[in-house]
Design a protein around this motif. Sequence first.
Motif, PDB file in Angstrom:
ATOM      1  N   VAL A  14     -15.735  -1.532   1.781  1.00 25.04           N
ATOM      2  CA  VAL A  14     -16.156  -0.217   2.265  1.00 25.04           C
ATOM      3  C   VAL A  14     -17.270   0.280   1.348  1.00 25.04           C
ATOM      4  CG1 VAL A  14     -15.412   2.148   2.748  1.00 25.04           C
ATOM      5  CG2 VAL A  14     -13.819   0.246   3.110  1.00 25.04           C
ATOM      6  N   ALA A  15     -18.357   0.780   1.941  1.00 26.23           N
ATOM      7  CA  ALA A  15     -19.536   1.201   1.183  1.00 26.23           C
ATOM      8  C   ALA A  15     -19.374   2.612   0.619  1.00 26.23           C
ATOM      9  CB  ALA A  15     -20.779   1.101   2.054  1.00 26.23           C
ATOM     10  N   GLU A  19     -12.621   6.672  -5.019  1.00 24.24           N
ATOM     11  CA  GLU A  19     -12.228   8.089  -4.932  1.00 24.24           C
ATOM     12  C   GLU A  19     -12.561   8.679  -3.558  1.00 24.24           C
ATOM     13  OE1 GLU A  19     -12.553   6.862  -9.092  1.00 24.24           O
ATOM     14  OE2 GLU A  19     -13.974   6.708  -7.438  1.00 24.24           O
ATOM     15  N   THR A  20     -13.729   8.332  -3.038  1.00 21.42           N
ATOM     16  CA  THR A  20     -14.154   8.846  -1.730  1.00 21.42           C
ATOM     17  C   THR A  20     -13.306   8.258  -0.609  1.00 21.42           C
ATOM     18  OG1 THR A  20     -16.398   9.130  -2.561  1.00 21.42           O
ATOM     19  CG2 THR A  20     -16.127   9.049  -0.160  1.00 21.42           C
ATOM     20  N   VAL A  21     -13.036   6.957  -0.682  1.00 26.64           N
ATOM     21  CA  VAL A  21     -12.215   6.302   0.339  1.00 26.64           C
ATOM     22  C   VAL A  21     -10.782   6.828   0.264  1.00 26.64           C
ATOM     23  CG1 VAL A  21     -11.352   4.101   1.232  1.00 26.64           C
ATOM     24  CG2 VAL A  21     -13.690   4.251   0.320  1.00 26.64           C
ATOM     25  N   PHE A  22     -10.262   6.991  -0.952  1.00 25.63           N
ATOM     26  CA  PHE A  22      -8.909   7.528  -1.121  1.00 25.63           C
ATOM     27  C   PHE A  22      -8.814   8.918  -0.487  1.00 25.63           C
ATOM     28  CE2 PHE A  22      -5.358   9.623  -3.093  1.00 25.63           C
ATOM     29  CZ  PHE A  22      -4.409   8.625  -3.261  1.00 25.63           C
ATOM     30  N   ALA A  23      -9.794   9.769  -0.758  1.00 18.81           N
ATOM     31  CA  ALA A  23      -9.784  11.132  -0.200  1.00 18.81           C
ATOM     32  C   ALA A  23      -9.838  11.086   1.328  1.00 18.81           C
ATOM     33  CB  ALA A  23     -10.955  11.940  -0.754  1.00 18.81           C
ATOM     34  N   PHE A  24     -10.638  10.190   1.881  1.00 24.61           N
ATOM     35  CA  PHE A  24     -10.710  10.043   3.339  1.00 24.61           C
ATOM     36  C   PHE A  24      -9.342   9.667   3.903  1.00 24.61           C
ATOM     37  CE2 PHE A  24     -11.223   7.296   7.055  1.00 24.61           C
ATOM     38  CZ  PHE A  24     -11.949   8.127   7.907  1.00 24.61           C
ATOM     39  N   LEU A  25      -8.685   8.695   3.254  1.00 23.86           N
ATOM     40  CA  LEU A  25      -7.377   8.233   3.727  1.00 23.86           C
ATOM     41  C   LEU A  25      -6.268   9.234   3.432  1.00 23.86           C
ATOM     42  CD1 LEU A  25      -7.688   4.502   2.668  1.00 23.86           C
ATOM     43  CD2 LEU A  25      -7.788   5.422   4.999  1.00 23.86           C
ATOM     44  N   VAL A  99     -15.265  -2.522  -6.215  1.00 27.40           N
ATOM     45  CA  VAL A  99     -16.043  -3.757  -6.158  1.00 27.40           C
ATOM     46  C   VAL A  99     -17.515  -3.353  -6.145  1.00 27.40           C
ATOM     47  CG1 VAL A  99     -14.288  -5.145  -4.966  1.00 27.40           C
ATOM     48  CG2 VAL A  99     -15.948  -3.865  -3.626  1.00 27.40           C
ATOM     49  N   LYS A 100     -18.382  -4.318  -6.408  1.00 28.18           N
ATOM     50  CA  LYS A 100     -19.817  -4.017  -6.386  1.00 28.18           C
ATOM     51  C   LYS A 100     -20.195  -3.467  -5.011  1.00 28.18           C
ATOM     52  CE  LYS A 100     -24.307  -5.854  -7.356  1.00 28.18           C
ATOM     53  NZ  LYS A 100     -25.117  -6.927  -7.826  1.00 28.18           N
ATOM     54  N   GLY A 101     -20.799  -2.302  -5.002  1.00 32.66           N
ATOM     55  CA  GLY A 101     -21.236  -1.700  -3.747  1.00 32.66           C
ATOM     56  C   GLY A 101     -20.189  -0.841  -3.071  1.00 32.66           C
ATOM     57  N   GLY A 102     -19.000  -0.680  -3.692  1.00 31.49           N
ATOM     58  CA  GLY A 102     -18.023   0.189  -3.051  1.00 31.49           C
ATOM     59  C   GLY A 102     -16.582  -0.109  -3.402  1.00 31.49           C
ATOM     60  N   THR A 103     -15.781  -0.295  -2.358  1.00 26.70           N
ATOM     61  CA  THR A 103     -14.334  -0.436  -2.500  1.00 26.70           C
ATOM     62  C   THR A 103     -13.832  -1.565  -1.635  1.00 26.70           C
ATOM     63  OG1 THR A 103     -14.105   1.947  -2.837  1.00 26.70           O
ATOM     64  CG2 THR A 103     -12.129   0.778  -2.126  1.00 26.70           C
ATOM     65  N   GLU A 104     -12.912  -2.349  -2.174  1.00 21.11           N
ATOM     66  CA  GLU A 104     -12.172  -3.278  -1.329  1.00 21.11           C
ATOM     67  C   GLU A 104     -10.897  -2.549  -0.906  1.00 21.11           C
ATOM     68  OE1 GLU A 104     -11.067  -7.852  -1.279  1.00 21.11           O
ATOM     69  OE2 GLU A 104      -9.886  -6.752  -2.769  1.00 21.11           O
ATOM     70  N   LEU A 105     -10.725  -2.381   0.382  1.00 22.48           N
ATOM     71  CA  LEU A 105      -9.545  -1.723   0.943  1.00 22.48           C
ATOM     72  C   LEU A 105      -8.645  -2.791   1.549  1.00 22.48           C
ATOM     73  CD1 LEU A 105      -7.878   0.728   1.903  1.00 22.48           C
ATOM     74  CD2 LEU A 105      -9.415   0.858   3.891  1.00 22.48           C
ATOM     75  N   THR A 106      -7.430  -2.885   1.028  1.00 19.50           N
ATOM     76  CA  THR A 106      -6.438  -3.829   1.544  1.00 19.50           C
ATOM     77  C   THR A 106      -5.364  -3.033   2.268  1.00 19.50           C
ATOM     78  OG1 THR A 106      -6.860  -5.350  -0.280  1.00 19.50           O
ATOM     79  CG2 THR A 106      -4.802  -5.660   0.957  1.00 19.50           C
ATOM     80  N   TYR A 107      -5.056  -3.456   3.479  1.00 19.84           N
ATOM     81  CA  TYR A 107      -4.081  -2.787   4.347  1.00 19.84           C
ATOM     82  C   TYR A 107      -2.989  -3.799   4.642  1.00 19.84           C
ATOM     83  CZ  TYR A 107      -2.773  -0.013   8.588  1.00 19.84           C
ATOM     84  OH  TYR A 107      -2.132   0.735   9.559  1.00 19.84           O
ATOM     85  N   ALA A 108      -1.770  -3.488   4.225  1.00 20.49           N
ATOM     86  CA  ALA A 108      -0.623  -4.357   4.508  1.00 20.49           C
ATOM     87  C   ALA A 108       0.422  -3.531   5.245  1.00 20.49           C
ATOM     88  CB  ALA A 108      -0.044  -4.916   3.218  1.00 20.49           C
ATOM     89  N   ALA A 109       0.948  -4.071   6.316  1.00 21.20           N
ATOM     90  CA  ALA A 109       1.957  -3.373   7.108  1.00 21.20           C
ATOM     91  C   ALA A 109       3.109  -4.319   7.408  1.00 21.20           C
ATOM     92  CB  ALA A 109       1.358  -2.863   8.411  1.00 21.20           C
ATOM     93  N   THR A 110       4.299  -3.787   7.327  1.00 21.68           N
ATOM     94  CA  THR A 110       5.503  -4.517   7.707  1.00 21.68           C
ATOM     95  C   THR A 110       6.321  -3.598   8.596  1.00 21.68           C
ATOM     96  OG1 THR A 110       5.517  -5.678   5.599  1.00 21.68           O
ATOM     97  CG2 THR A 110       7.539  -5.753   6.889  1.00 21.68           C
ATOM     98  N   TYR A 111       6.736  -4.120   9.745  1.00 19.76           N
ATOM     99  CA  TYR A 111       7.505  -3.317  10.695  1.00 19.76           C
ATOM    100  C   TYR A 111       8.925  -3.856  10.771  1.00 19.76           C
ATOM    101  CZ  TYR A 111       2.813  -1.889  11.749  1.00 19.76           C
ATOM    102  OH  TYR A 111       1.534  -1.426  11.620  1.00 19.76           O
ATOM    103  N   ASP A 112       9.876  -2.950  10.771  1.00 18.33           N
ATOM    104  CA  ASP A 112      11.289  -3.309  10.858  1.00 18.33           C
ATOM    105  C   ASP A 112      11.713  -3.258  12.323  1.00 18.33           C
ATOM    106  OD1 ASP A 112      11.372  -3.433   8.066  1.00 18.33           O
ATOM    107  OD2 ASP A 112      11.847  -1.298   7.919  1.00 18.33           O
TER     108      ASP A 112
END
Length: 148
Positions: A14-15, A19-25, A99-112
């Motif tokens: 994400v470019a 902090e900016t991505v966290f606030a968005f999420l 990361v260089k140029g922004g943020t690496e966003l990792t999304y992990a989901a587990t459904y029961d």
Amino acid sequence: MSDDPFAASDAIAVAADPETVFAFLDDPENHAAITPGLTDVRDVERLQNGGKRLSYTYRMAGVEVDGQIVQTVYDPPECHVFELRGRLAGTIDLRLAPVKGGTELTYAATYDLPKNAFTKVGAPVIRRFNERQLRVALENVAARFDEG
């Protein structure tokens, strides 16, 4: 990748800084805008851990499912963890790393989901659906910052 058909994980660059991505999420309305099938978030309340509890409506296969999300981990700017409660239960774990140029966003989901004949036979379909939904959500986050 996990062998669990009810788990999915992916990452995207994400470019914007973490902090900016966290606030968005951190804004539940943004989740409704980026998450396919999430049609409504309401009754948002702040928790003592800094996270939020809210009610949601998710549309899946033409059926609306209501539930509650409780943020169990709120660790700016590195991590959001949510517990899904109701008919659709599970966890969503969002990790942010600079990361260089922004943020690496990792999304992990587990459904029961209950293990029964339908889920056993439908496991490959469920896995592909979960992976597609998760990827679209990640791409939607990245697109928000690519535009600016």
